[in-house]
Scaffold this motif. Structure first.
Motif, PDB file in Angstrom:
ATOM      1  N   LEU A 253       0.832  -1.206   0.000  1.00  0.00           N
ATOM      2  CA  LEU A 253       0.000   0.000   0.000  1.00  0.00           C
ATOM      3  C   LEU A 253       0.864   1.253   0.000  1.00  0.00           C
ATOM      4  CD1 LEU A 253      -2.972  -0.566   2.468  1.00  0.00           C
ATOM      5  CD2 LEU A 253      -2.990  -0.582  -0.016  1.00  0.00           C
ATOM      6  N   LEU A 254       1.895   1.233   0.828  1.00  0.00           N
ATOM      7  CA  LEU A 254       2.760   2.415   0.926  1.00  0.00           C
ATOM      8  C   LEU A 254       3.489   2.663  -0.390  1.00  0.00           C
ATOM      9  CD1 LEU A 254       4.137   1.815   4.498  1.00  0.00           C
ATOM     10  CD2 LEU A 254       2.883   3.836   3.741  1.00  0.00           C
ATOM     11  N   ASN A 255       3.949   1.582  -0.990  1.00  0.00           N
ATOM     12  CA  ASN A 255       4.723   1.745  -2.225  1.00  0.00           C
ATOM     13  C   ASN A 255       3.874   2.208  -3.390  1.00  0.00           C
ATOM     14  OD1 ASN A 255       7.007   0.937  -0.957  1.00  0.00           O
ATOM     15  ND2 ASN A 255       6.813  -1.221  -1.533  1.00  0.00           N
ATOM     16  N   SER A 256       2.590   1.883  -3.347  1.00  0.00           N
ATOM     17  CA  SER A 256       1.778   2.205  -4.514  1.00  0.00           C
ATOM     18  C   SER A 256       1.382   3.679  -4.559  1.00  0.00           C
ATOM     19  CB  SER A 256       0.535   1.315  -4.551  1.00  0.00           C
ATOM     20  OG  SER A 256      -0.255   1.542  -3.418  1.00  0.00           O
ATOM     21  N   LEU A 257       1.760   4.426  -3.538  1.00  0.00           N
ATOM     22  CA  LEU A 257       1.463   5.866  -3.552  1.00  0.00           C
ATOM     23  C   LEU A 257       2.487   6.608  -4.406  1.00  0.00           C
ATOM     24  CD1 LEU A 257       0.749   6.447   0.223  1.00  0.00           C
ATOM     25  CD2 LEU A 257      -0.855   6.847  -1.637  1.00  0.00           C
ATOM     26  N   PRO A 258       2.013   7.462  -5.320  1.00  0.00           N
ATOM     27  CA  PRO A 258       2.973   8.281  -6.043  1.00  0.00           C
ATOM     28  C   PRO A 258       3.585   9.303  -5.090  1.00  0.00           C
ATOM     29  CG  PRO A 258       0.735   8.908  -6.630  1.00  0.00           C
ATOM     30  CD  PRO A 258       0.634   7.721  -5.719  1.00  0.00           C
ATOM     31  N   ARG A 259       4.858   9.596  -5.272  1.00  0.00           N
ATOM     32  CA  ARG A 259       5.515  10.542  -4.374  1.00  0.00           C
ATOM     33  C   ARG A 259       6.187  11.637  -5.178  1.00  0.00           C
ATOM     34  NH1 ARG A 259       8.608   7.321   0.276  1.00  0.00           N
ATOM     35  NH2 ARG A 259       9.208   9.453   0.706  1.00  0.00           N
ATOM     36  N   LEU A 260       6.044  12.842  -4.663  1.00  0.00           N
ATOM     37  CA  LEU A 260       6.631  13.981  -5.370  1.00  0.00           C
ATOM     38  C   LEU A 260       8.149  13.921  -5.340  1.00  0.00           C
ATOM     39  CD1 LEU A 260       4.497  17.110  -4.457  1.00  0.00           C
ATOM     40  CD2 LEU A 260       4.824  16.071  -6.683  1.00  0.00           C
ATOM     41  N   ASP A 261       8.701  13.384  -4.247  1.00  0.00           N
ATOM     42  CA  ASP A 261      10.152  13.423  -4.115  1.00  0.00           C
ATOM     43  C   ASP A 261      10.840  12.250  -4.799  1.00  0.00           C
ATOM     44  OD1 ASP A 261       8.886  11.807  -2.362  1.00  0.00           O
ATOM     45  OD2 ASP A 261      10.233  12.134  -0.678  1.00  0.00           O
ATOM     46  N   GLN A 262      10.081  11.253  -5.198  1.00  0.00           N
ATOM     47  CA  GLN A 262      10.714  10.103  -5.860  1.00  0.00           C
ATOM     48  C   GLN A 262       9.974   9.742  -7.134  1.00  0.00           C
ATOM     49  OE1 GLN A 262      10.702   6.951  -3.014  1.00  0.00           O
ATOM     50  NE2 GLN A 262      12.205   7.948  -1.683  1.00  0.00           N
ATOM     51  N   PRO A 263      10.236  10.477  -8.203  1.00  0.00           N
ATOM     52  CA  PRO A 263       9.517  10.180  -9.452  1.00  0.00           C
ATOM     53  C   PRO A 263       9.908   8.822 -10.020  1.00  0.00           C
ATOM     54  CG  PRO A 263      11.201  11.856  -9.804  1.00  0.00           C
ATOM     55  CD  PRO A 263      11.177  11.594  -8.347  1.00  0.00           C
ATOM     56  N   VAL A 264       8.911   8.086 -10.456  1.00  0.00           N
ATOM     57  CA  VAL A 264       9.148   6.800 -11.122  1.00  0.00           C
ATOM     58  C   VAL A 264       8.257   6.767 -12.359  1.00  0.00           C
ATOM     59  CG1 VAL A 264       9.797   5.407  -9.133  1.00  0.00           C
ATOM     60  CG2 VAL A 264       7.393   5.778  -9.636  1.00  0.00           C
ATOM     61  N   LYS A 265       8.615   5.919 -13.315  1.00  0.00           N
ATOM     62  CA  LYS A 265       7.776   5.829 -14.497  1.00  0.00           C
ATOM     63  C   LYS A 265       6.541   4.981 -14.186  1.00  0.00           C
ATOM     64  CE  LYS A 265       7.918   5.196 -19.440  1.00  0.00           C
ATOM     65  NZ  LYS A 265       7.099   3.997 -19.671  1.00  0.00           N
ATOM     66  N   HIS A 266       6.796   3.841 -13.572  1.00  0.00           N
ATOM     67  CA  HIS A 266       5.687   2.974 -13.187  1.00  0.00           C
ATOM     68  C   HIS A 266       5.636   2.833 -11.683  1.00  0.00           C
ATOM     69  CE1 HIS A 266       5.433   1.494 -17.393  1.00  0.00           C
ATOM     70  NE2 HIS A 266       4.162   1.463 -17.062  1.00  0.00           N
ATOM     71  N   LEU A 267       4.432   2.910 -11.135  1.00  0.00           N
ATOM     72  CA  LEU A 267       4.281   2.710  -9.709  1.00  0.00           C
ATOM     73  C   LEU A 267       4.273   1.219  -9.411  1.00  0.00           C
ATOM     74  CD1 LEU A 267       1.394   5.251  -9.294  1.00  0.00           C
ATOM     75  CD2 LEU A 267       3.658   5.495  -8.284  1.00  0.00           C
ATOM     76  N   PRO A 268       4.877   0.820  -8.292  1.00  0.00           N
ATOM     77  CA  PRO A 268       4.800  -0.602  -7.930  1.00  0.00           C
ATOM     78  C   PRO A 268       3.348  -0.970  -7.655  1.00  0.00           C
ATOM     79  CG  PRO A 268       6.295   0.629  -6.492  1.00  0.00           C
ATOM     80  CD  PRO A 268       5.588   1.632  -7.321  1.00  0.00           C
ATOM     81  N   VAL A 269       2.947  -2.110  -8.155  1.00  0.00           N
ATOM     82  CA  VAL A 269       1.548  -2.519  -7.996  1.00  0.00           C
ATOM     83  C   VAL A 269       1.466  -3.583  -6.921  1.00  0.00           C
ATOM     84  CG1 VAL A 269      -0.357  -3.684  -9.129  1.00  0.00           C
ATOM     85  CG2 VAL A 269       0.893  -1.899 -10.326  1.00  0.00           C
ATOM     86  N   LEU A 270       0.427  -3.469  -6.115  1.00  0.00           N
ATOM     87  CA  LEU A 270       0.242  -4.422  -5.026  1.00  0.00           C
ATOM     88  C   LEU A 270      -0.190  -5.774  -5.581  1.00  0.00           C
ATOM     89  CD1 LEU A 270      -0.018  -4.738  -1.911  1.00  0.00           C
ATOM     90  CD2 LEU A 270      -2.381  -4.009  -2.168  1.00  0.00           C
ATOM     91  N   GLU A 271       0.587  -6.807  -5.287  1.00  0.00           N
ATOM     92  CA  GLU A 271       0.201  -8.164  -5.685  1.00  0.00           C
ATOM     93  C   GLU A 271      -0.434  -8.834  -4.471  1.00  0.00           C
ATOM     94  OE1 GLU A 271       0.515  -9.324  -8.676  1.00  0.00           O
ATOM     95  OE2 GLU A 271       1.942  -7.938  -9.620  1.00  0.00           O
ATOM     96  N   ARG A 272      -1.738  -9.032  -4.548  1.00  0.00           N
ATOM     97  CA  ARG A 272      -2.432  -9.620  -3.404  1.00  0.00           C
ATOM     98  C   ARG A 272      -2.153 -11.116  -3.317  1.00  0.00           C
ATOM     99  NH1 ARG A 272      -6.348  -5.624  -2.423  1.00  0.00           N
ATOM    100  NH2 ARG A 272      -5.881  -4.126  -4.041  1.00  0.00           N
ATOM    101  N   GLN A 273      -2.039 -11.595  -2.103  1.00  0.00           N
ATOM    102  CA  GLN A 273      -1.844 -13.032  -1.929  1.00  0.00           C
ATOM    103  C   GLN A 273      -2.937 -13.598  -1.044  1.00  0.00           C
ATOM    104  OE1 GLN A 273       2.216 -13.092  -0.641  1.00  0.00           O
ATOM    105  NE2 GLN A 273       2.801 -12.386  -2.689  1.00  0.00           N
ATOM    106  N   ASP A 274      -3.391 -14.769  -1.422  1.00  0.00           N
ATOM    107  CA  ASP A 274      -4.488 -15.380  -0.670  1.00  0.00           C
ATOM    108  C   ASP A 274      -4.091 -15.652   0.778  1.00  0.00           C
ATOM    109  OD1 ASP A 274      -6.306 -15.295  -2.646  1.00  0.00           O
ATOM    110  OD2 ASP A 274      -5.892 -17.302  -3.424  1.00  0.00           O
ATOM    111  N   SER A 275      -2.799 -15.899   0.981  1.00  0.00           N
ATOM    112  CA  SER A 275      -2.364 -16.269   2.325  1.00  0.00           C
ATOM    113  C   SER A 275      -2.605 -15.127   3.314  1.00  0.00           C
ATOM    114  CB  SER A 275      -0.881 -16.637   2.312  1.00  0.00           C
ATOM    115  OG  SER A 275      -0.124 -15.515   1.906  1.00  0.00           O
ATOM    116  N   TRP A 276      -2.680 -13.866   2.795  1.00  0.00           N
ATOM    117  CA  TRP A 276      -2.903 -12.741   3.717  1.00  0.00           C
ATOM    118  C   TRP A 276      -4.238 -12.837   4.416  1.00  0.00           C
ATOM    119  CZ3 TRP A 276      -1.462  -8.209  -0.071  1.00  0.00           C
ATOM    120  CH2 TRP A 276      -0.101  -8.327  -0.409  1.00  0.00           C
ATOM    121  N   ARG A 277      -5.156 -13.514   3.779  1.00  0.00           N
ATOM    122  CA  ARG A 277      -6.503 -13.554   4.359  1.00  0.00           C
ATOM    123  C   ARG A 277      -6.514 -14.208   5.740  1.00  0.00           C
ATOM    124  NH1 ARG A 277     -10.888 -12.681   1.272  1.00  0.00           N
ATOM    125  NH2 ARG A 277     -12.082 -14.046   2.607  1.00  0.00           N
TER     126      ARG A 277
END
Lengths: 294, 250, 307
Positions: A253-277
């Motif tokens: 969740l934290l990584n998927s936020l765009p940040r002004l101080d760290q420009p990236v071309k692609h934002l990291p996308v959250l890969e959900r895992q069933d085990s989290w449930r």
């Protein structure tokens, strides 16, 4: 953490559907002291439903069960509506996301606050008016006399939200549950509203449950954070350590936020895992309190 | 690609007339991504709607692709050049129309042939599989709906996309997916974006330049690099950047 | 054996699938969902069963009725309910049960025709007014107001009086007086839909007003209209009966239920069943439509449904 105001153990909220029983909240446990407790998660994570369940606001056919749901040691689980109404307001209050839907549009603001106060205090009307003015002043409304005589549509969103808070605070509750109180507000107004809530926690020793989807905000505003995923708490952490969260969901969740101080071309996308449930809770405080040998 | 000059937009009649936008001017070059930032009521979405022809009470000059537009009238060529993605994916899809119906109707309106294949292509483009084609909006999540809305906008093969807070109703993880998708689509199709947002970080991520709006006026047009370094010249922009950085305990 | 047991289950899954693979499956699935919601409402199901029975009764009237609805037998007049005449006989010695059974055809004809004409006029006028706005809206709504200003039955009476009493004219009069509320409803719905983003999006694709009206606005107005029609049916039946009662609807010897009550009113104190039997029939059918309308609201119009 200070004394426990609210204690929740294995709280579950289930809704029967055609496809079987849907559990919106699946075994949530936490204690609330005189602190700012953040509850974060995405939509559908059960964070709002947890707040509603505590207040007994889950509508049938939804069913609330828990091993324990106590306020100052008294069980408030599935109380009859009449008793629950007495608790709502005088002990626990709730501020919703959009003040437009929470204020009665055809009743003057002052009357609504006085009504809220009188319902719980049962005192004379002169007193109620003073109290209402005092509350409006407490939420930094500059001209409380004028606002008392205004109708909800005559005030801005930020002011509406402050009025909501004033109304909820009129009966002096011990716990305030704020469900996305600033999501509908502009950033500049947001800070004011947060300041007001912050001061109330500090000055009155209130317990605050701050439900939000905004991780950064929660990290900055709260003392402690519960991260919810699919109806469960997956991680609890000190707010100031949120950026070092260990659960992959929190990190994602934290990584998927765009940040002004760290420009990236692609934002990291959250890969959900069933085990989290169903994976066990990551609780920072437990690890810090219990020595490693145990 | 897009020039806006001295744009005024108002609603209602005197004495209740509200001036939503006053004297707004900016240009967007071909292939550029331009952001409009401001708080609610600053008139940023109103500008998009005036360009798209959804509002007719405006004056000034709007030139799209060397064609000046008037009032609410837009010709077929305009619809082929300019499309829009709306803020709320729950309100922008017809509740009784399936994904298939939405896309094939759009394609038909744009005079396309070979609709079956194109619908499939569009769904692939926005990362929705074959299984989504015959679903109704209530069977889709917010992010999936917004993908459908983007597919609908792409159906006309436009060159300018107007994006009205396309991710503000979505969770952050879904926002990341949609923003990535829009980055890819822009590169792939050579699109020009005009993006409205209240979120400086999102605009900073997506855009090359941005205009900051306050109370219906554009206070400042700046490069995103300057935004990142906090090098704003106007006090309002500075306060906005500060407030967006997060909550600082009083 | 095992296949027979599994097939219905898998068909249900096929219908309830979240990822339909064909247009047909999606459409059937949506309908099945609606049916499941409807079926959950016991009272609505009760109403539906009554209406199905009514329709069956109308279709098979000649075979179901023990006697001819017209054959008079003055020696048997005003007989109380008995084994020979289950619901008794009227003042001309006609079997009331047979007349009720044949009368269901007339009732269905009236209700069906009015239910077809009135909402369509209303839908058209209401959506055009709401969508076009401006002077079109003003003109259409003022016309609607004029119609609404008169009590429905009085207006229908005036129409029938002008056109001449007959069942066809009664239907026409009822339809012409019943549309204004539908126009109001359709206009209100249209006003909320008109500014929705999905309409704006369709406009941006170059969709013309006619396409927006028919393809986008009508489908959203129709469901609330259907609910309203089902709830209004009872009123229409009563109005039709009222016209019949006043002798302005079905003409003798047609076994229209309202006319039958009218015939029985002379004898109401001594021979109660002559008026009571058609009265009960009207009551039951009205109730059935009302219950059905309630159930349909749950399915089609979730906003209005009870919590």
């Amino acid at each position: 953490m200070s004394e426990t105001l609210l204690s929740v153990r294995d709280l579950r909220v289930a809704f029967p559907t055609r496809q079987g029983v849907f559990e919106a909240v699946r075994g949530v446990s936490f204690d609330l002291g005189r602190e700012r407790l953040g509850v974060v998660g995405e939509s559908g994570s059960g964070k709002s439903m947890t707040g509603r369940a505590i207040l007994g606001l889950v509508r049938p056919p939804g069913k609330v069960t828990a091993d324990r749901l106590t306020l100052d040691g008294q069980s408030i689980l599935n109380l009859p509506e009449r008793k629950m109404r007495a608790i709502r307001g005088s002990h626990i209050s709730m501020v919703m996301q959009d003040p437009k839907f929470s204020l009665n549009p055809v009743v003057k603001i002052g009357d609504q606050i006085m009504e809220a106060y009188r319902l719980h205090a049962g005192r004379g009307s002169g007193n109620a008016r003073d109290k209402a003015l005092e509350m409006l002043a407490a939420v930094q409304i500059r001209d409380p006399e004028r606002v008392m005589d205004a109708y909800p549509h005559e005030v801005s969103g930020g002011m509406g939200q402050r009025i909501m808070i004033a109304m909820m605070l009129a009966p002096d509750p011990e716990i305030l549950i704020a469900d996305e109180p600033t999501s509908a507000l502009d950033v500049s107004v947001r800070t004011e509203v947060l300041n007001i809530m912050d001061r109330l926690v500090r000055d009155r020793g209130m317990g605050l449950i701050f439900i939000s989807h905004d991780l950064n905000l929660v990290a900055q505003f709260c003392d402690r954070v519960l991260i919810m995923y699919a109806g469960r708490i997956v991680e609890t952490i000190e707010a100031k350590n949120l950026h070092n969260a260990r659960h992959p969901y929190t990190q994602g969740l934290l990584n998927s936020l765009p940040r002004l101080d760290q420009p990236v071309k692609h934002l990291p996308v959250l890969e959900r895992q069933d085990s989290w449930r169903d994976a066990p809770l990551i609780d920072e405080s437990m690890e810090t309190e219990l020595p490693g040998g145990l | 690609m897009l020039t806006v000059e001295g744009l005024d937009v108002w609603f209602g009649y005197p004495p209740d007339r509200v001036d939503a936008v006053q004297d707004a001017s900016f240009t967007v070059a071909q292939g550029e991504s331009f952001g409009l930032v401001g708080e609610s009521g600053s008139g940023k979405s109103t500008i998009l709607r005036a360009i798209a022809g959804l509002i007719d009470t405006w004056s000034g000059r709007i030139v799209v692709d060397d064609q000046q537009v008037e009032g609410r009238r837009r010709d077929r060529a305009f619809h082929k050049t300019v499309q829009m993605v709306f803020q709320d994916p729950y309100a922008s899809l017809h509740p009784r129309h399936s994904v298939d119906r939405v896309l094939s109707e759009t394609l038909k309106l744009q005079g396309m042939d070979d609709i079956d294949r194109r619908v499939q292509r569009l769904l692939d483009d926005v990362g929705l599989g074959r299984g989504f084609r015959f679903r109704y909006p209530h069977q889709l999540s917010g992010g999936q709906r917004q993908r459908v809305a983007i597919a609908r906008a792409l159906a006309a093969e436009p060159r300018l996309l107007l994006l009205d807070e396309p991710t503000s109703a979505l969770d952050v993880s879904v926002q990341a997916e949609i923003l990535n998708l829009m980055t890819d689509l822009r590169a792939e199709h050579g699109l020009t974006y005009v993006m409205v947002s209240h979120d400086l970080a999102v605009v900073g991520h997506m855009c090359d330049r941005l205009a900051v709006m306050q109370g219906g006026r554009i206070v400042e047009v700046m490069k995103v690099e300057d935004l990142r370094q906090g090098a704003a010249s106007e006090a309002y922009t500075k306060s906005l950047i500060e407030a967006s950085a997060g909550y600082v305990r009083a | 054996m095992s296949i027979a047991e599994e097939t219905p289950q898998s068909r249900r899954d096929w219908l309830l699938s979240d990822a339909p693979t064909t247009r047909r499956q999606a459409r059937l699935g949506a309908m099945y969902q609606g049916w499941l919601t409807f079926r959950g409402n016991k009272l609505a199901m009760f109403g539906l069963v009554i209406l199905i029975l009514l329709i069956a009764m109308a279709i098979f009237a000649p075979w179901l009725s023990p006697q001819s609805p017209f054959s008079q037998n003055l020696t048997d007049r005003l007989q109380p309910p008995s084994a020979a005449h289950w619901l008794g006989t009227d003042h001309l010695g006609r079997d009331i049960l047979s007349r009720l059974i044949h009368g269901s055809r007339i009732t269905l004809f009236i209700v069906g025709t009015v239910a077809l004409i009135a909402p369509i006029i209303g839908l058209f006028i209401g959506t055009v007014a709401g969508f076009a706005g401006g002077w079109v809206d003003q003109v259409l709504m003022r016309i609607t107001d004029i119609f609404l200003a008169f009590p429905k039955l009085i207006l229908a009476l005036a129409f029938v009086a002008a056109l001449g009493p007959s069942i066809g004219n009664a239907v026409l009069a009822l339809a012409l007086t019943a549309w204004p509320p539908y126009a109001r409803l359709a206009r209100a719905e249209t006003l909320t839909i008109r500014n929705a983003d999905f309409i704006a999006a369709a406009r941006l694709q170059g969709a013309g007003p006619l396409r927006l009206l028919i393809g986008h606005i009508w489908p959203l107005c129709i469901s609330s209209l259907i609910v309203r029609v089902a709830l209004d049916m009872a009123g229409i039946i009563l109005s039709a009966a009222g016209l019949g009662f006043l002798g302005l609807g079905a003409q003798p010897p047609m076994p229209e239920w309202g006319a039958m009550i009218s015939d029985g009113r002379t004898y109401i104190l001594d021979f109660w069943w002559v008026a009571a039997m058609p009265g009960i029939a009207i009551f039951v059918v009205s109730l059935a439509f009302n219950l059905l309308g309630d159930g349909l609201r749950d399915v089609l119009d979730p906003k209005g449904a009870k919590e």
